[in-house]
Design a protein around this motif. Structure first.
Motif, PDB file in Angstrom:
ATOM      1  N   VAL A  34       1.142-128.645 -24.703  1.00 33.18           N
ATOM      2  CA  VAL A  34       0.419-127.714 -23.816  1.00 33.18           C
ATOM      3  C   VAL A  34       1.380-126.873 -22.990  1.00 33.18           C
ATOM      4  O   VAL A  34       0.956-126.205 -22.036  1.00 33.18           O
ATOM      5  CB  VAL A  34      -0.524-128.511 -22.883  1.00 33.18           C
ATOM      6  N   GLU A  53      -7.637-124.587 -25.219  1.00 31.11           N
ATOM      7  CA  GLU A  53      -6.472-124.962 -24.412  1.00 31.11           C
ATOM      8  C   GLU A  53      -6.836-126.048 -23.398  1.00 31.11           C
ATOM      9  O   GLU A  53      -6.078-127.010 -23.195  1.00 31.11           O
ATOM     10  CB  GLU A  53      -5.923-123.731 -23.691  1.00 31.11           C
ATOM     11  N   ILE A  99      -5.432-129.991 -23.094  1.00 35.29           N
ATOM     12  CA  ILE A  99      -4.943-130.611 -21.864  1.00 35.29           C
ATOM     13  C   ILE A  99      -5.701-131.903 -21.579  1.00 35.29           C
ATOM     14  O   ILE A  99      -5.106-132.934 -21.214  1.00 35.29           O
ATOM     15  CB  ILE A  99      -5.080-129.621 -20.691  1.00 35.29           C
TER      16      ILE A  99
END
Length: 794
Positions: A71, A88, A92
């Motif tokens: 990430v 995204e 995470i």
């Protein structure tokens, strides 16, 4: 280190196997970048990490790292104020959840007495940021869906969208199933350009007022948005735009929360990839059944029962290799396909693996040295592009090795200086090996040259070795024998394959006397080695037998001492009780006689008291007397015994079964457990056992009728106060007696308590084959503290 050795020794294949054990892309990248180290402290630390991870694998099982996502690019976007998208944020969240699982895995044995290891600091540094990962999971359901509950505003907008959709469908359904039905191509509601329409036939266009959004390929159907739903479609479009705005607000909020944890996320990613890499090393060691090697700075190698990791583990033959203690140059000889090259590659590959922090497939307490470089000239080095022959290519490589090798290098040569004239090749090989030997460089070489065998026998610090070959089966055993040069088996193999003896003798005639004597010497050495190995095997077998006998004797001695101590304790206790009883009675007697002396007691009463005292003393003497020579209650005759009768051997105080009838002298054999002994008829007593049956009585071997005690069995058993095990033992015997006594039902008193005894009792009743049913007691019968069982009737 020179990378050519990685390819020659196939170290890259080990790296590929290691990378396959990693669960994340970052972990695989670290595996692929692994190289041997030259610093002893770094090697020791890496080996310790592998050992600690392997210990955790065996104790607690594995931990997965597949959720470790890279990430770092997303975190860079956060630094410049960008909003993260759904994928995204999910990456995470996956990273944080993996960190949480790893943290939980490390806490599995908290509270137990377990020494901390080298991985504890890594696990302790992980920060799962549970609040952030939970919030992301709450708001984002998948890569394509945001939860309605992500925010109150989003929830309100979506409810409005549902209401608008319902209103549009209701209006259009009224038209489709009502007045406009005859003008439609199909009675359906469809969408064009995100707006709800109905399919109108082209000839009835004027009958359905509205906006045309599309038409069919033939032009016969027009997709019309009726005027009645134009405003509703506009409202719906606005609601969708508001929904997208709210989703952006949710993503922005999650991105802002994530921005507060960028340091933790960066740290978690680094630590998780390191842990994934370390556990990949541990899993590889587990697959290979590898162990941790010990390292030294004395350039000493001692590989115990090493196995080449790329060969079939079921077929590979372990080899033991020593180098660098008594000698620094090892010359291995033997026939082709005999395992020489495998031994060479095993030494080099295990050295590279050990210095890379990997465990090696060898026995415990193997030793490796820390080398600055490993050089290997193995295999076919022929180069067509450079127009070099095999010999030239090998010699080019050898020259490079001689120029670069240092005191702290390991050099491996396979078939040194082969491919040219044998005399010149042998001379070159001796010169090269002598040069390396003088420099003190650890060297291992394989060869066919007999001159090198003589060189190893005559030079100090040089040792011969050979790969064993079985002439009888014409096959190698792949065992490496250090200290014995390999014998040429050409004549023996040829004779075994059927070459005429006269040709073999003719060939022998072409051998020089010196060569023939050398071959005879090797034959003698081989014969002596086999004899010594056989004798050592026998000695080892005898040692094992002696050890097992000693252990058995020690256990027996311990058992006897324990029995002796127990018997002495019991005897002392009994003696104490007898003495205490005698003392008490003596005190009482003295009191009585004192009383007789003061009172006017008649002589007859005193005599009666003395008679009672004598009777009591006789009983005490009988209790303390040892019955050494017991006699049978009834003298047996030979005709009283039958095969299979149960008897008691008085001298041994054991029961047994008659195995043979008495002979003329009155001797017979009795089986007492595992002991079968010859005894005299006068030392036996017949044991009369009752034979219990369900419906009738049977005659015993003594000819008497015995009645089962189960004929008078109580209809109730009380188990209160017993442990579960004691109660079940009593109940099991009682059920047998009650059933044999033909009782229709029984009452079992177990009490209420915790219910454990009741549960155990009912479990036993459930498994009993002749219990028909059971139930708890009713009011007046004992309630839940009693179980009533009914037997099956025959």
């Amino acid at each position: 280190m020179n990378r050519k050795a990685y390819h020659t020794l196939e170290f890259y294949k080990i790296i590929e196997r290691l990378a396959a054990e990693a669960g994340s892309a970052g972990g695989r990248k670290r595996c692929m970048e692994l190289e041997p180290m030259q610093d002893l402290a770094a090697i020791t630390a890496a080996q310790q990490e592998t050992e600690d991870a392997l210990t955790r694998l065996y104790r607690r099982g594995g931990v997965g790292f597949s959720g470790t996502r890279d990430v770092r690019a997303s975190l860079k976007r956060l630094e410049i104020g960008s909003t993260l998208n759904i994928p995204e944020l999910l990456d995470i969240c996956s990273l944080l959840e993996t960190a949480a699982r790893a943290k939980q895995y490390a806490r599995q044995n908290e509270g137990r007495e377990e020494d901390p290891d080298s991985l504890d600091p890594l696990f302790d540094t992980l920060e799962p940021c549970t609040q952030l990962s939970s919030e992301i999971r709450r708001c984002i359901l998948s890569e394509d869906e945001i939860s309605d509950d992500a925010s109150p505003a989003l929830h309100h907008v979506r409810r409005s969208i549902l209401a608008a959709n319902d209103k549009i469908h209701s209006t259009l359904s009224g038209m489709v199933n009502g007045s406009a039905r005859t003008y439609l191509q199909d009675a359906v509601i469809t969408q064009r350009n995100g707006r709800y329409c109905i399919p109108v036939k082209a000839e009835y266009r004027s009958q359905v007022p509205g906006m045309i959004h599309d038409q069919s390929s033939t032009g016969s159907t027009l997709f019309v948005e009726p005027m009645a739903v134009v405003k509703l479609n506009n409202d719906l479009k606005e609601l969708y735009l508001k929904e997208q705005e709210e989703i952006e607000h949710v993503l922005e909020s999650l991105s802002n929360q994530t921005a507060l944890c960028t340091e933790e996320l960066t740290q978690d990613y680094e630590i998780l990839t390191i842990l994934d890499f370390i556990f990949a090393k541990a899993r590889l060691a587990k697959d290979m059944k590898a162990t941790r090697p010990e390292f030294n700075e004395n350039r000493r190698i001692y590989i115990k029962e090493g196995r080449h990791p790329l060969l079939d583990p079921k077929k590979v033959v372990p080899v033991t290799i020593r180098l660098g203690q008594e000698y620094d140059l090892l010359i291995v000889t033997g026939p082709n396909t005999g395992g020489k090259t495998v031994s060479l590659k095993t030494t080099g590959l295990l050295t590279l693996m050990g210095q890379a922090g990997l465990h090696i497939p060898a026995a415990q307490n193997s030793e490796l040295a820390v080398f600055d470089d490993v050089y290997a000239d193995i295999g076919d080095e022929q180069s067509i592009e450079q127009s070099l022959s095999t010999f030239s290519s090998h010699m080019t490589n050898i020259i490079r090795i001689l120029n670069e090798a240092s005191l702290n290098s390991l050099v491996l040569f396979d078939e040194l200086c082969a491919g040219t004239d044998p005399t010149e090749g042998a001379a070159l090989a001796i010169a090269i090996l002598s040069h390396l030997h003088k420099m003190g460089i650890r060297t291992m070489a394989t060869t066919h040259y007999s001159e090198l065998k003589i060189f190893a026998l005559s030079a100090d610090g040089v040792e011969n070795a050979c790969c064993e070959f079985d002439v009888e089966t014409l096959s190698p055993t792949y065992r490496l024998l250090i200290g014995i040069p390999g014998k040429s088996n050409a004549f023996a193999i040829s004779r075994k394959l059927g070459l005429p003896d006269f040709l073999i003798e003719d060939a022998r005639g072409h051998l020089s006397e010196q060569n023939e004597s050398f071959e005879d010497l090797l034959s003698d050495l081989e014969s002596s080695r086999r004899t010594i190995e056989m004798e050592q095997a026998e000695i080892q077998e005898h040692k094992e037998e002696i050890r097992s006998l000693r252990e058995a004797l020690e256990k027996k001695q311990e058992k006897l001492e324990a029995q002796r101590d127990r018997i002495l304790r019991e005897a002392n206790e009994q003696a104490r009780q007898v003495l205490q009883e005698a003392k008490d009675y003596a005190d009482e007697t003295m009191k009585n006689f004192h009383k007789f002396g003061k009172a006017n007691i008649s002589a007859s009463e005193m005599e009666a008291e003395r008679a009672k005292l004598r009777e009591r003393m006789k009983k005490t003497e009988k209790a303390m007397a040892k019955d050494v020579a017991k006699k049978p209650k009834k003298a047996l005759k030979a005709s009283d015994l039958h095969l299979g009768d149960t008897v008691k051997v008085l001298s041994l105080n054991l029961q047994g079964t008659v195995s043979t009838l008495p002979d003329a002298r009155g001797n017979l054999y009795v089986q007492m457990g595992i002991l079968r002994s010859q005894v005299k008829l006068t030392d036996l007593e017949l044991v009369e056992e009752a034979v219990i049956t369900a419906k009738q009585f049977q005659r015993t071997s003594a000819g008497k009728i015995k009645m089962s005690k189960s004929a008078n069995v109580s209809t109730e058993i009380n188990l209160i106060g017993m442990t579960v095990d004691e109660a079940l033992a009593h109940l099991d015997k009682y059920l047998d007696d009650a059933y044999l006594a033909h009782l229709p039902s029984i009452r079992i008193v177990h009490g209420k308590g915790t219910g454990a005894l009741r549960k155990a009792v009912q479990g036993l009743l459930k498994r009993n084959k002749y219990v028909k049913s059971y139930r708890l007691g009713e009011f007046g019968e004992g309630d839940a503290g009693v179980t009533i069982a009914t037997f099956k009737q025959e």
